[in-house]
Design an enzyme around this catalytic site. Structure first.
Site, PDB file in Angstrom:
ATOM      1  N   LYS A 167      45.512  42.380  50.279  1.00 10.06           N
ATOM      2  CA  LYS A 167      45.772  40.848  49.716  1.00 10.06           C
ATOM      3  C   LYS A 167      45.990  40.711  48.242  1.00 10.06           C
ATOM      4  O   LYS A 167      45.120  41.708  47.362  1.00 10.06           O
ATOM      5  CB  LYS A 167      44.310  39.833  49.614  1.00 10.06           C
ATOM      6  CG  LYS A 167      44.182  38.309  49.231  1.00 10.06           C
ATOM      7  CD  LYS A 167      42.944  37.788  48.628  1.00 10.06           C
ATOM      8  CE  LYS A 167      42.880  38.104  47.081  1.00 10.06           C
ATOM      9  NZ  LYS A 167      43.499  36.573  46.248  1.00 10.06           N
ATOM     10  N   GLY A 218      41.505  44.111  38.888  1.00 14.98           N
ATOM     11  CA  GLY A 218      42.047  42.901  38.572  1.00 14.98           C
ATOM     12  C   GLY A 218      41.079  42.433  36.857  1.00 14.98           C
ATOM     13  O   GLY A 218      41.094  43.780  36.340  1.00 14.98           O
ATOM     14  N   SER A 219      40.288  41.404  37.379  1.00 13.29           N
ATOM     15  CA  SER A 219      39.656  41.107  36.112  1.00 13.29           C
ATOM     16  C   SER A 219      38.101  41.643  36.113  1.00 13.29           C
ATOM     17  O   SER A 219      37.860  42.353  36.682  1.00 13.29           O
ATOM     18  CB  SER A 219      39.377  40.136  36.292  1.00 13.29           C
ATOM     19  OG  SER A 219      38.860  39.215  36.388  1.00 13.29           O
ATOM     20  N   GLU A 221      35.612  40.129  35.527  1.00 13.75           N
ATOM     21  CA  GLU A 221      34.782  39.639  35.405  1.00 13.75           C
ATOM     22  C   GLU A 221      34.814  39.243  37.016  1.00 13.75           C
ATOM     23  O   GLU A 221      33.739  39.206  38.255  1.00 13.75           O
ATOM     24  CB  GLU A 221      35.417  37.978  35.618  1.00 13.75           C
ATOM     25  CG  GLU A 221      34.198  37.028  34.974  1.00 13.75           C
ATOM     26  CD  GLU A 221      34.485  35.458  35.203  1.00 13.75           C
ATOM     27  OE1 GLU A 221      36.569  35.301  34.219  1.00 13.75           O
ATOM     28  OE2 GLU A 221      34.222  34.392  35.020  1.00 13.75           O
ATOM     29  N   GLY A 223      35.048  41.641  39.057  1.00  7.33           N
ATOM     30  CA  GLY A 223      35.059  42.977  39.454  1.00  7.33           C
ATOM     31  C   GLY A 223      33.928  43.004  39.623  1.00  7.33           C
ATOM     32  O   GLY A 223      33.260  43.854  40.830  1.00  7.33           O
ATOM     33  N   GLU A 240      39.199  48.994  38.953  1.00  6.28           N
ATOM     34  CA  GLU A 240      40.399  48.784  37.837  1.00  6.28           C
ATOM     35  C   GLU A 240      40.594  47.826  36.982  1.00  6.28           C
ATOM     36  O   GLU A 240      41.055  46.733  37.741  1.00  6.28           O
ATOM     37  CB  GLU A 240      41.817  49.846  38.442  1.00  6.28           C
ATOM     38  CG  GLU A 240      42.340  50.570  39.281  1.00  6.28           C
ATOM     39  CD  GLU A 240      42.071  52.008  38.036  1.00  6.28           C
ATOM     40  OE1 GLU A 240      41.817  51.494  36.844  1.00  6.28           O
ATOM     41  OE2 GLU A 240      42.280  52.912  38.753  1.00  6.28           O
ATOM     42  N   CYS A 274      47.447  45.708  32.359  1.00  4.31           N
ATOM     43  CA  CYS A 274      46.335  45.879  31.303  1.00  4.31           C
ATOM     44  C   CYS A 274      45.637  47.374  30.267  1.00  4.31           C
ATOM     45  O   CYS A 274      44.571  46.547  29.807  1.00  4.31           O
ATOM     46  CB  CYS A 274      45.011  46.483  32.576  1.00  4.31           C
ATOM     47  SG  CYS A 274      46.314  48.210  33.738  1.00  4.31           S
ATOM     48  N   GLN A 321      46.196  31.002  33.053  1.00  7.30           N
ATOM     49  CA  GLN A 321      46.230  32.693  31.023  1.00  7.30           C
ATOM     50  C   GLN A 321      46.848  32.148  30.216  1.00  7.30           C
ATOM     51  O   GLN A 321      46.939  32.703  28.913  1.00  7.30           O
ATOM     52  CB  GLN A 321      47.565  33.091  31.956  1.00  7.30           C
ATOM     53  CG  GLN A 321      47.529  35.190  31.482  1.00  7.30           C
ATOM     54  CD  GLN A 321      46.527  34.948  30.790  1.00  7.30           C
ATOM     55  OE1 GLN A 321      44.967  35.220  31.240  1.00  7.30           O
ATOM     56  NE2 GLN A 321      46.270  36.387  30.121  1.00  7.30           N
ATOM     57  N   GLU A 371      39.960  40.399  26.016  1.00  2.00           N
ATOM     58  CA  GLU A 371      41.450  40.967  26.104  1.00  2.00           C
ATOM     59  C   GLU A 371      42.354  39.493  26.291  1.00  2.00           C
ATOM     60  O   GLU A 371      42.198  38.217  27.428  1.00  2.00           O
ATOM     61  CB  GLU A 371      41.008  41.456  27.576  1.00  2.00           C
ATOM     62  CG  GLU A 371      42.317  41.858  28.162  1.00  2.00           C
ATOM     63  CD  GLU A 371      42.763  42.280  29.742  1.00  2.00           C
ATOM     64  OE1 GLU A 371      41.220  41.481  30.515  1.00  2.00           O
ATOM     65  OE2 GLU A 371      43.528  42.989  29.533  1.00  2.00           O
TER      66      GLU A 371
HETATM   67  P1  NAD Z   1      41.337  38.208  38.673  1.00  2.00           P
HETATM   68  O1  NAD Z   1      40.041  38.820  39.002  1.00  2.00           O
HETATM   69  O2  NAD Z   1      41.465  36.983  38.570  1.00  2.00           O
HETATM   70  O3  NAD Z   1      42.125  38.687  40.193  1.00  2.00           O
HETATM   71  C1  NAD Z   1      42.615  39.572  40.519  1.00  2.00           C
HETATM   72  C2  NAD Z   1      42.176  39.681  42.449  1.00  2.00           C
HETATM   73  O4  NAD Z   1      41.158  39.460  42.880  1.00  2.00           O
HETATM   74  C3  NAD Z   1      43.698  38.430  43.290  1.00  2.00           C
HETATM   75  O5  NAD Z   1      44.243  38.653  44.154  1.00  2.00           O
HETATM   76  C4  NAD Z   1      42.810  37.289  42.951  1.00  2.00           C
HETATM   77  O6  NAD Z   1      42.739  36.423  44.112  1.00  2.00           O
HETATM   78  C5  NAD Z   1      41.204  38.420  43.368  1.00  2.00           C
HETATM   79  N1  NAD Z   1      39.507  37.978  43.720  1.00  2.00           N
HETATM   80  C6  NAD Z   1      39.271  36.635  42.753  1.00  2.00           C
HETATM   81  N2  NAD Z   1      38.011  36.559  43.083  1.00  2.00           N
HETATM   82  C7  NAD Z   1      37.903  37.151  43.654  1.00  2.00           C
HETATM   83  C8  NAD Z   1      36.158  37.269  44.269  1.00  2.00           C
HETATM   84  N3  NAD Z   1      34.901  36.500  44.262  1.00  2.00           N
HETATM   85  N4  NAD Z   1      36.415  38.477  45.044  1.00  2.00           N
HETATM   86  C9  NAD Z   1      36.887  39.144  45.228  1.00  2.00           C
HETATM   87  N5  NAD Z   1      38.826  38.644  44.886  1.00  2.00           N
HETATM   88  C10 NAD Z   1      38.570  37.967  43.924  1.00  2.00           C
HETATM   89  O7  NAD Z   1      42.564  39.277  37.421  1.00  2.00           O
HETATM   90  P2  NAD Z   1      43.933  39.088  37.534  1.00  2.00           P
HETATM   91  O8  NAD Z   1      44.175  37.763  36.214  1.00  2.00           O
HETATM   92  O9  NAD Z   1      44.781  38.762  38.718  1.00  2.00           O
HETATM   93  O10 NAD Z   1      44.372  40.101  36.776  1.00  2.00           O
HETATM   94  C11 NAD Z   1      44.533  40.455  35.171  1.00  2.00           C
HETATM   95  C12 NAD Z   1      43.794  41.165  34.758  1.00  2.00           C
HETATM   96  O11 NAD Z   1      43.910  42.180  35.649  1.00  2.00           O
HETATM   97  C13 NAD Z   1      43.086  41.775  33.923  1.00  2.00           C
HETATM   98  O12 NAD Z   1      42.014  41.853  33.334  1.00  2.00           O
HETATM   99  C14 NAD Z   1      43.794  42.774  33.751  1.00  2.00           C
HETATM  100  O13 NAD Z   1      43.851  43.664  32.525  1.00  2.00           O
HETATM  101  C15 NAD Z   1      43.550  43.666  35.221  1.00  2.00           C
HETATM  102  N6  NAD Z   1      44.341  44.467  35.898  1.00  2.00           N
HETATM  103  C16 NAD Z   1      44.254  46.157  35.322  1.00  2.00           C
HETATM  104  C17 NAD Z   1      44.554  46.830  35.757  1.00  2.00           C
HETATM  105  C18 NAD Z   1      44.048  48.615  35.787  1.00  2.00           C
HETATM  106  O14 NAD Z   1      44.486  49.307  36.424  1.00  2.00           O
HETATM  107  N7  NAD Z   1      42.575  48.911  35.258  1.00  2.00           N
HETATM  108  C19 NAD Z   1      45.585  46.912  36.120  1.00  2.00           C
HETATM  109  C20 NAD Z   1      46.254  45.747  36.264  1.00  2.00           C
HETATM  110  C21 NAD Z   1      45.733  44.700  35.511  1.00  2.00           C
END
Ligand code: NAD
Length: 467
Positions: A167, A218-219, A221, A223, A240, A274, A321, A371
């Site tokens: 997804k 993702g973030s 929070e 994660g 990640e 990230c 954002q 961040e």
């Molecule tokens: P996000 O956590 O808001 O969303 C990421 C994904 O999670 C989206 O697909 C979203 O729909 C989904 N999601 C949201 N709530 C969820 C839940 N409760 N359960 C399961 N899935 C859910 O993050 P974002 O704003 O899309 O991305 C930015 C963040 O990602 C930044 O913090 C960035 O540092 C991080 N990031 C990390 C890496 C890495 O490899 N470490 C790479 C890219 C981005």
């Protein structure tokens, strides 16, 4: 409007509901995509589960199919890069590079071996360590590099013998749906299912009974929510997450050359990486000229629509954002920080923000401590290197960091003191398919890429035979 479909059991699925995708350069909806229902997700999970036994049987066949996936992405349909620019915002040449990078990642991963280690082989016994696929993988990705980060999961998970439901972020679903459409013709039905929807869909996936493993980018929070949701079923996890990378400049560097590298380490993809540089520590005696040089570089950048020729930086990807970056810079201003350049939105349409260099700021202000994930860089003065290292480490983040010095031995010595997954010297953002990438502390659990990332999609099995 073009039609985009989910891929479920090898078939195109329009879905019974849809939602709009916004082009960040205009702030307006430019496409509709399926909004996956719970019933459609159940179908995708069931298809992945059905496909698993046959897919997990033959690694040579999987390798061949993955090479086919790489070849398909090496000659993507013309519209794929353009669509990536439209949904994500990045310049068109960078979008094309991201797609090519995904193809390279896929073909590299297809070369990896899944080892069988023989611990003992005598007349009476044989002990082997085998790596078995975990089962169905639920993969969830963010909006900054949707194509590349999807491939970081798809290629190793599939090579290891798993099947997948993936997804993308609701902000950038189109190119992942298109990848599903392209790879639909290469992969057996059910091996890779692509669904699109909002955050709720992610939560349904992580609490769904079928997946045995969750691979999430993702973030922090989110994660943590994913980890909590995986716990009752003890699903395996790779997380990640976000970073707040520090770059520590030592006093011996060539200022102009270092400033330029640091600038791009921070502002590539409009800071939405990230592991971008998110705070810079500079020796006091070099502080004023470094700030001035970074300001000059920021002023000289061409910001605009990713579809316009010559654009170096596109808009911030989405409204929340954009508002977050604005809020952090305004907060820094309130705390007496000096905006060297930028600090305002650009134009009235879309989510453009001027590349921003912030001085007169230190730890304890949100722009330094949190961040920002956007085009605003705080520059902090330090007195001695040990103090800079201590401040770089005084955080829950631990993704990566860098040290800059004419003396690479000294640089590496300081870099090794950083509490993070990757410590660079005289470079930042050097990420490659054969290098493990992951975060310490709150920046993640596990790694992606290389043999280490591949093994993250497996379970160890000891086969202990008495002859
Ligand atoms: P996000 O956590 O808001 O969303 C990421 C994904 O999670 C989206 O697909 C979203 O729909 C989904 N999601 C949201 N709530 C969820 C839940 N409760 N359960 C399961 N899935 C859910 O993050 P974002 O704003 O899309 O991305 C930015 C963040 O990602 C930044 O913090 C960035 O540092 C991080 N990031 C990390 C890496 C890495 O490899 N470490 C790479 C890219 C981005």
């Amino acid at each position: 409007m073009a039609e985009f479909t989910m891929t479920i059991d090898g078939k195109a699925v329009k879905g019974s509901k849809s939602f709009g995708v916004i082009n960040p350069a205009t702030g307006k909806v430019f496409a509709q995509v399926p909004d996956c229902t719970k019933a459609e997700l159940d179908q995708a999970m069931a298809a992945a589960q059905r496909a698993f036994p046959a897919w997990s049987r033959d690694v040579a066949a999987r390798r061949k199919v993955l090479n086919g996936c790489a070849a398909a992405l090496q000659q993507p349909p013309e519209g794929l890069a353009r669509m990536l620019t439209q949904e994500q915002g990045k310049p068109l040449d960078k979008a094309a590079q991201e797609i090519m990078g995904a193809a390279i990642w896929c073909s590299y991963t297809a070369t990896l071996e899944i080892p069988i280690e023989v611990l003992q082989d005598s007349a009476t016994s044989r002990v082997e360590i085998r790596r078995k696929p975990t089962g169905v993988v639920a993969a969830i990705t963010p909006w900054n590099y949707p194509v590349m980060l999807a491939m970081w999961k798809i290629a190793p998970a599939l090579l290891a013998g798993n099947t997948m439901v993936i997804k993308p972020s609701p902000f950038t679903p189109i190119t992942t749906l298109m990848m599903g459409e392209i790879l639909r013709d290469v992969l057996p039905p059910g091996v890779l299912n692509v669904v699109s929807g909002g955050d709720d869909l992610g939560a349904w996936m992580t609490s769904h009974p079928i997946p045995r493993k969750i691979s999430f980018t993702g973030s922090i929070e989110t994660g943590k929510k994913v980890a909590a949701s995986a716990a009752p079923d003890l699903k395996r996890l790779t997380l990640e997450l976000g970073g707040n990378d520090a770059a520590i400049v030592l006093g011996d560097v060539d200022l102009a050359a270092t400033a330029e590298k640091i600038f791009w380490g921070a502002f590539e993809n409009s800071g939405q990486i990230c592991s971008a540089i998110k705070r810079v520590y500079v020796p006091e005696q070099m502080y004023a000229p470094m700030l001035a040089k970074l300001g000059e570089l920021a002023k000289g950048v061409k910001v605009g629509s990713g579809l316009d020729a010559g654009t170096q930086l596109g808009p911030i990807n989405n409204k929340p954002q954009f508002e977050r970056v604005t809020e952090l810079v305004e907060d820094a201003k309130k705390h007496g920080a000096k905006i060297v350049t930028g600090g305002t939105r650009l134009g009235s349409e879309g989510y453009f923000y001027a590349p921003t260099i912030v001085g007169g700021i230190s730890d304890g202000v949100r722009l330094v401590d949190e961040e920002q994930f956007g085009p605003a860089l705080p520059v902090i003065a330090y007195k001695d290197v040990d103090d800079a290292v201590r401040r770089a480490n005084s955080t829950h983040y631990g993704l990566s960091g860098s040290v800059w010095s004419k003396d690479p031995v000294r640089g590496a010595e300081v870099a090794s003191q950083l509490e993070c997954g990757t410590a660079w010297v005289n470079q930042h953002l050097a990420i490659a398919p054969n290098l493990p990438f992951g975060g310490a502390k709150w920046s993640g659990i596990g790694v992606e890429n290389g043999p280490w990332g591949l093994l993250g999609f497996t379970e160890i099995q000891v086969v202990n035979v008495v002859k």
